[in-house]
Write a protein that holds these residues in place. Structure first.
Motif, short mmCIF file in Angstrom:
data_model
loop_
_atom_site.label_atom_id
_atom_site.label_comp_id
_atom_site.label_asym_id
_atom_site.label_seq_id
_atom_site.Cartn_x
_atom_site.Cartn_y
_atom_site.Cartn_z
N CYS A 131 -87.71 -96.32 -4.06
CA CYS A 131 -87.72 -97.64 -4.69
C CYS A 131 -89.15 -98.00 -5.10
O CYS A 131 -90.10 -97.49 -4.53
CB CYS A 131 -87.11 -98.69 -3.78
N THR A 132 -89.25 -98.87 -6.09
CA THR A 132 -90.57 -99.26 -6.60
C THR A 132 -90.75 -100.76 -6.50
O THR A 132 -89.77 -101.52 -6.48
CB THR A 132 -90.75 -98.84 -8.07
N ILE A 153 -91.05 -92.66 4.49
CA ILE A 153 -91.38 -91.24 4.39
C ILE A 153 -92.63 -91.03 3.55
O ILE A 153 -93.48 -90.22 3.87
CB ILE A 153 -90.19 -90.45 3.83
N ALA A 154 -92.71 -91.77 2.42
CA ALA A 154 -93.87 -91.61 1.53
C ALA A 154 -94.16 -92.93 0.83
O ALA A 154 -93.26 -93.75 0.60
CB ALA A 154 -93.59 -90.53 0.50
N GLU A 155 -95.44 -93.13 0.51
CA GLU A 155 -95.89 -94.32 -0.21
C GLU A 155 -96.86 -93.85 -1.29
O GLU A 155 -97.93 -93.34 -0.97
CB GLU A 155 -96.57 -95.27 0.79
N ASP A 156 -96.43 -93.97 -2.56
CA ASP A 156 -97.24 -93.48 -3.68
C ASP A 156 -97.59 -94.64 -4.61
O ASP A 156 -96.70 -95.30 -5.16
CB ASP A 156 -96.46 -92.41 -4.46
N PHE A 157 -98.90 -94.84 -4.79
CA PHE A 157 -99.38 -95.93 -5.65
C PHE A 157 -99.57 -95.44 -7.07
O PHE A 157 -99.92 -94.29 -7.31
CB PHE A 157 -100.70 -96.49 -5.10
N THR A 160 -99.15 -99.85 -11.71
CA THR A 160 -98.50 -101.16 -11.64
C THR A 160 -98.05 -101.56 -10.25
O THR A 160 -97.72 -102.72 -10.02
CB THR A 160 -97.28 -101.20 -12.58
N GLY A 161 -97.97 -100.60 -9.34
CA GLY A 161 -97.47 -100.94 -8.01
C GLY A 161 -97.34 -99.72 -7.12
O GLY A 161 -98.22 -98.87 -7.08
N VAL A 162 -96.19 -99.65 -6.47
CA VAL A 162 -95.98 -98.61 -5.46
C VAL A 162 -94.56 -98.06 -5.58
O VAL A 162 -93.64 -98.77 -6.00
CB VAL A 162 -96.23 -99.19 -4.04
N ALA A 163 -94.40 -96.81 -5.17
CA ALA A 163 -93.08 -96.19 -5.02
C ALA A 163 -92.97 -95.75 -3.56
O ALA A 163 -93.85 -95.06 -3.04
CB ALA A 163 -92.92 -95.00 -5.95
N TRP A 164 -91.91 -96.20 -2.91
CA TRP A 164 -91.67 -95.83 -1.52
C TRP A 164 -90.49 -94.87 -1.44
O TRP A 164 -89.49 -95.06 -2.12
CB TRP A 164 -91.33 -97.05 -0.66
N THR A 165 -90.60 -93.88 -0.57
CA THR A 165 -89.45 -93.05 -0.22
C THR A 165 -89.06 -93.45 1.19
O THR A 165 -89.88 -93.38 2.10
CB THR A 165 -89.81 -91.54 -0.28
N LEU A 166 -87.82 -93.91 1.33
CA LEU A 166 -87.33 -94.43 2.60
C LEU A 166 -86.16 -93.61 3.11
O LEU A 166 -85.36 -93.10 2.31
CB LEU A 166 -86.86 -95.89 2.43
N SER A 167 -86.02 -93.51 4.41
CA SER A 167 -84.83 -92.95 5.03
C SER A 167 -84.08 -94.13 5.66
O SER A 167 -84.63 -94.84 6.51
CB SER A 167 -85.21 -91.93 6.10
#
Length: 192
Positions: A131-132, A153-157, A160-167
């Motif tokens: 999700c972003t 799991i991951a946080e990528d900036f 414009t913002g951030v993308a998270w990978t969640l479990s």
């Protein structure tokens, strides 16, 4: 479903035969076979085993009459609702024949007693979601999404913002998706 948290051993004597059980968590068939090889006792009468992964299983009677050792060990694993588990039961023959019913009870019972004493953890089926969020919404959304049972799991900036990978536990995905849509006012992406 459950998984073992650590290896465990157990032994008992049944009609003068010594049964030694070793159980451990595994993630692949090769890992299970390596565990059996590591604990194999060449001087024992029989080294019988079974393992169960999420999508496969195998068992071996190692010279005992067909279906009297490996399958009862597998049934003990399944009886405890375990996956990713390897169990080896070693028998040193004590001179008294047990018969097929006695062998089934001895191998299955020894494995079941060992697994009963083991530390286990419930496996919660989960789904990975990407999700972003925009920078301005990031702190509030992160605080609301990262609740009990949700793992980042991951946080990528990016620019414009951030993308998270969640479990996320499967039963919570649709509720959290609706919360996410509301928090981002429909501007964020939610990809399963």
């Amino acid at each position: 479903m459950f998984k073992l948290l650590a290896p465990i051993s157990f032994e008992e004597t049944i009609k003068k035969s010594l049964f030694i059980c070793h159980a451990a968590p595994v993630t692949t068939a090769d890992e299970a076979l390596a565990f059996f090889q590591q604990h194999h006792q060449p001087d024992a009468t029989h080294n019988c085993w079974a393992f169960k992964l999420e999508n496969s299983y195998r068992f071996n009677d190692d010279g005992e009459p067909g279906g009297t050792a490996g399958r009862p060990i597998l049934q003990a694993i399944e009886g405890h609702e375990l996956v990713n588990t390897a169990v080896l039961v070693i028998r040193y023959f004590g001179g008294i024949k047990l018969g097929t019913g006695g062998l089934v009870r001895a191998y299955g019972g020894t494995a079941a007693k060992c697994l009963h004493q083991a530390e286990k953890e419930k496996i919660i089926p989960s789904t990975q979601v990407v999700c972003t969020a925009e920078f301005s919404d990031m702190a509030m959304i992160k605080a609301r999404l990262l609740q009990d049972g949700i793992t980042l799991i991951a946080e990528d900036f990016n620019d414009t913002g951030v993308a998270w990978t969640l479990s996320i536990p499967k039963e919570r995905v649709s509720d959290l998706e609706q919360l996410y849509i509301n928090l981002t006012r429909g501007k964020g992406t939610w990809i399963i």
